[in-house]
Design an enzyme around this catalytic site. Structure first.
Site, short mmCIF file in Angstrom:
data_model
loop_
_atom_site.label_atom_id
_atom_site.label_comp_id
_atom_site.label_asym_id
_atom_site.label_seq_id
_atom_site.Cartn_x
_atom_site.Cartn_y
_atom_site.Cartn_z
N ARG A 131 1.05 -0.77 -0.16
CA ARG A 131 -0.44 0.11 0.18
C ARG A 131 0.52 1.20 0.76
O ARG A 131 1.59 1.64 1.15
CB ARG A 131 -1.21 -0.43 1.28
CG ARG A 131 -1.87 1.20 1.33
CD ARG A 131 -2.79 0.78 2.52
NE ARG A 131 -3.33 2.69 2.02
CZ ARG A 131 -3.74 3.38 3.64
NH1 ARG A 131 -3.27 3.01 4.41
NH2 ARG A 131 -3.88 4.61 3.36
N HIS A 175 -3.19 10.92 0.83
CA HIS A 175 -2.59 10.63 1.76
C HIS A 175 -1.53 11.93 1.61
O HIS A 175 -0.94 11.86 2.65
CB HIS A 175 -1.27 9.53 1.93
CG HIS A 175 -1.19 8.56 3.53
ND1 HIS A 175 -1.07 7.56 3.56
CD2 HIS A 175 -0.53 9.25 4.66
CE1 HIS A 175 -1.11 7.46 4.70
NE2 HIS A 175 -0.97 8.59 5.25
N GLU A 220 -7.80 8.15 5.88
CA GLU A 220 -8.05 8.74 6.79
C GLU A 220 -8.21 10.43 7.15
O GLU A 220 -7.77 10.69 7.79
CB GLU A 220 -6.54 9.16 7.49
CG GLU A 220 -6.02 7.54 8.55
CD GLU A 220 -5.70 7.09 10.01
OE1 GLU A 220 -5.18 8.33 10.04
OE2 GLU A 220 -4.75 6.07 10.37
N ASN A 345 -7.71 1.45 9.79
CA ASN A 345 -6.35 1.91 9.59
C ASN A 345 -6.93 1.91 11.58
O ASN A 345 -7.38 2.56 11.92
CB ASN A 345 -5.83 3.05 9.31
CG ASN A 345 -5.79 3.90 8.27
OD1 ASN A 345 -5.61 2.36 7.26
ND2 ASN A 345 -4.91 4.30 8.06
N TYR A 347 -5.08 1.37 15.46
CA TYR A 347 -3.40 1.37 15.90
C TYR A 347 -4.09 1.36 17.61
O TYR A 347 -3.80 0.63 18.48
CB TYR A 347 -2.89 2.91 16.42
CG TYR A 347 -2.76 3.38 14.54
CD1 TYR A 347 -0.97 2.34 14.76
CD2 TYR A 347 -2.99 2.94 13.63
CE1 TYR A 347 -0.34 2.16 13.67
CE2 TYR A 347 -2.46 3.70 12.61
CZ TYR A 347 -1.09 3.62 12.45
OH TYR A 347 -0.55 3.75 11.13
N GLU A 413 -3.09 -0.21 7.40
CA GLU A 413 -2.66 -0.13 8.55
C GLU A 413 -2.90 -0.54 10.23
O GLU A 413 -3.82 -0.58 10.80
CB GLU A 413 -2.69 1.93 9.02
CG GLU A 413 -1.97 2.11 8.12
CD GLU A 413 -2.15 3.63 8.04
OE1 GLU A 413 -1.65 4.48 8.88
OE2 GLU A 413 -1.99 4.79 7.46
#
Ligand code: FCB
Length: 512
Positions: A131, A175, A220, A345, A347, A413
């Protein structure tokens, strides 16, 4: 700058336009109370403890994609080479005081010249998906009009070499590096930018779409609209609730227009967006906090997804300022984009609580978005200060699976900042990163077993790179980069990930 990006994000809707207040004010946003609803996940032990120890290998579905993710500004460098235009990140990083240690992405990992080495790293890790993002001002320097052939050639060569190496090119169109020329005419707060984005999407699809099938429109959107327009911590550095609201709607329009432009150019394209997501848990069992958690979910996870899939803004936010957002009649049809897959994504998790009535009536932002958000405090922390909480990936994937009728999901991600460097013999022992990916992947595999349709996992990131406002101070890579020599060294985590990819399974742990 002393606060990390995630803390900004967490507290953004808490402090918002009041970012100038003294630091003490921020403490109102962080909660020390333990989250409820997480009791079914194992208790946290030592940092990055093995919470998912297993005696046998955990297989992943056939044809699963194992990849890494990067972004143009974070790795390419060559910021003004071969006709590239200036981006908002070039301008932002060149402005004193914006980036830690005055770092810039001018050279970054020099991937513009070293992409062959980078593909070699991926081959050594047995990966079958990459990616990466296209720098808009590299291929269309002023954000409109003719393409820059040298910029397109760079990506064309990269795509060819990836295919040659049997690695799927998985392309993000945006991005975060908007052409500065478009910022000069209002950036994402200007409605025309949606049309420019659609043109750009078609231009790239015409050039690469004979070889690239899988695309992400945005990376995002919730993060760059918040950090760039409300918090000012990222480019273009604006701090305005009004700009945040306008940019939200323009990006949603761009998602719809971009989707249609891409499909019109390449009907066989599979088109998604990589959304920043975080499972949202109420701080206590109170009804008010449970409602706050739903609102946190609305603003954090589906602020750009509900418009795409259902043609509406999330219902949990009842005070939609339509006039301030400049929503015109017919727009809620235009924002629709029936995405072929949803990129996630993820985290960490988010803990939500309700603001007091007094706070709500005194701050416009608290009135519109009545929710306080903070990071969890129970799990171990990465070097970026983000809590490690694998259950968040399971919870999020399952919620999206339930709420959106089992869509195709790609994990676009996940990863951690652990700043370990080379030890004796030049080996980088980053055991904490191995544990991070092992645990998040174990959680993901449970979600797959429980019915989620997940097609791939992309570790953030291939190699240490320019981490936005944090500059080079945070290392997220599976490969170590010596920024003086540009030498890349695969870390222990990269070697471990190579085994996972080769076996299409999480290997048995050595000591279990
Ligand atoms: C994500 C960004 C990515 C990288 C990681 C650490 O939010 O999409 O570019 O900075 O965080």
């Amino acid at each position: 700058m002393s606060r990390s990006r995630r803390e900004f994000l967490h507290s953004s809707l808490c402090v918002g336009a009041l970012a100038a207040l003294p630091a003490g004010f921020f403490s109102a946003c962080s909660l020390s109370s333990e989250a409820v609803g997480a009791s079914d996940s194992a208790a946290p032990g030592s940092p990055f403890a093995k919470r998912f120890a297993s005696a046998s290998a955990i297989p992943f579905p056939k044809n699963f994609f194992w990849g890494t993710a990067t972004a143009s500004y974070q790795i390419e460098g060559a910021w003004s080479e071969d006709g590239k235009g200036e981006s908002i990140w070039d301008r932002f990083a060149h402005t004193a005081g914006k980036i830690k240690n005055a770092d810039t992405g001018d050279v970054a990992c020099d991937s513009y010249h070293r992409w062959r080495e980078d593909i070699a790293l991926m081959r050594a890790m047995n990966l079958n998906s990459y990616r990466f993002s296209i720098s808009w001002p590299r291929v269309q320097p002023s954000g409109s009009g003719a393409a820059n052939p040298k910029g397109l050639d760079y990506y064309s060569r990269l795509v060819d070499a990836l295919l040659e190496a049997k690695i799927r090119p998985f392309v993000t169109l945006y991005h975060w590096d908007l052409p500065q020329a478009l910022e000069d005419t209002g950036g994402w707060a200007n409605r025309d930018t949606a049309a420019r984005f659609a043109e750009y999407a078609a231009l790239v699809a015409r050039s690469l779409g004979d070889r690239v099938t899988n695309w992400m429109l945005f990376n995002e959107p919730a993060a760059f609209v918040d950090l760039g327009y409300l918090e000012g911590a990222h480019a273009p550095g604006r701090k305005s609730l009004l700009d945040f609201l306008r940019a939200t709607h323009v990006v949603n329009l761009a998602q719809g227009e971009g989707f249609r432009a891409l499909k019109a150019t390449r009907p066989a394209a599979r088109v998604g967006t990589a959304f920043s997501m975080s499972s949202c848990e109420p701080a206590t069992n109170s009804e008010a906090d449970k409602l706050a958690a739903e609102r946190a979910h609305a603003i954090t996870n589906v602020w750009f997804l509900e418009p795409a899939l259902h043609g509406r803004y999330p219902e949990a936010l009842t005070f939609l300022p339509e006039t301030a957002m400049r929503i015109k009649s017919g727009d809620m049809e235009k924002v629709r984009a029936p995405l072929d897959f949803l990129g996630i994504n993820l985290y960490y998790r988010t803990i939500a609580s309700a603001p007091s009535t007094m706070e709500r009536v005194t701050h416009a932002q608290d009135w519109l978005f009545p929710v306080r958000m903070a990071g969890g405090q129970q799990g171990p922390k990465t070097d970026a200060g983000w809590e490690v909480w694998p259950q968040a990936l399971y919870d999020m994937v399952m919620r999206i699976t339930r709420d959106y009728n089992r869509p195709v999901i790609e994990i676009t991600e996940s990863g951690c900042a652990c700043n370990d460097g080379p030890g004796a013999h030049g080996i980088v022992h980053d055991a904490r990163r191995v544990e991070y990916h092992r645990e998040y992947l174990a959680a993901l595999s449970r979600a797959i077993q429980d019915g989620a349709d997940v097609r791939g996992y992309h570790a953030w990131t291939l190699m240490d790179n320019f981490e936005w406002a944090e500059g080079f101070s945070q290392r997220f890579g599976l490969a170590y980069v010596d920024f003086k020599t540009q030498q890349r060294t695969i870390k222990e985590s990269g070697r471990w990930y190579a085994k996972v990819a080769a076996g299409n399974a999480l290997p048995v742990e050595p000591h279990s």
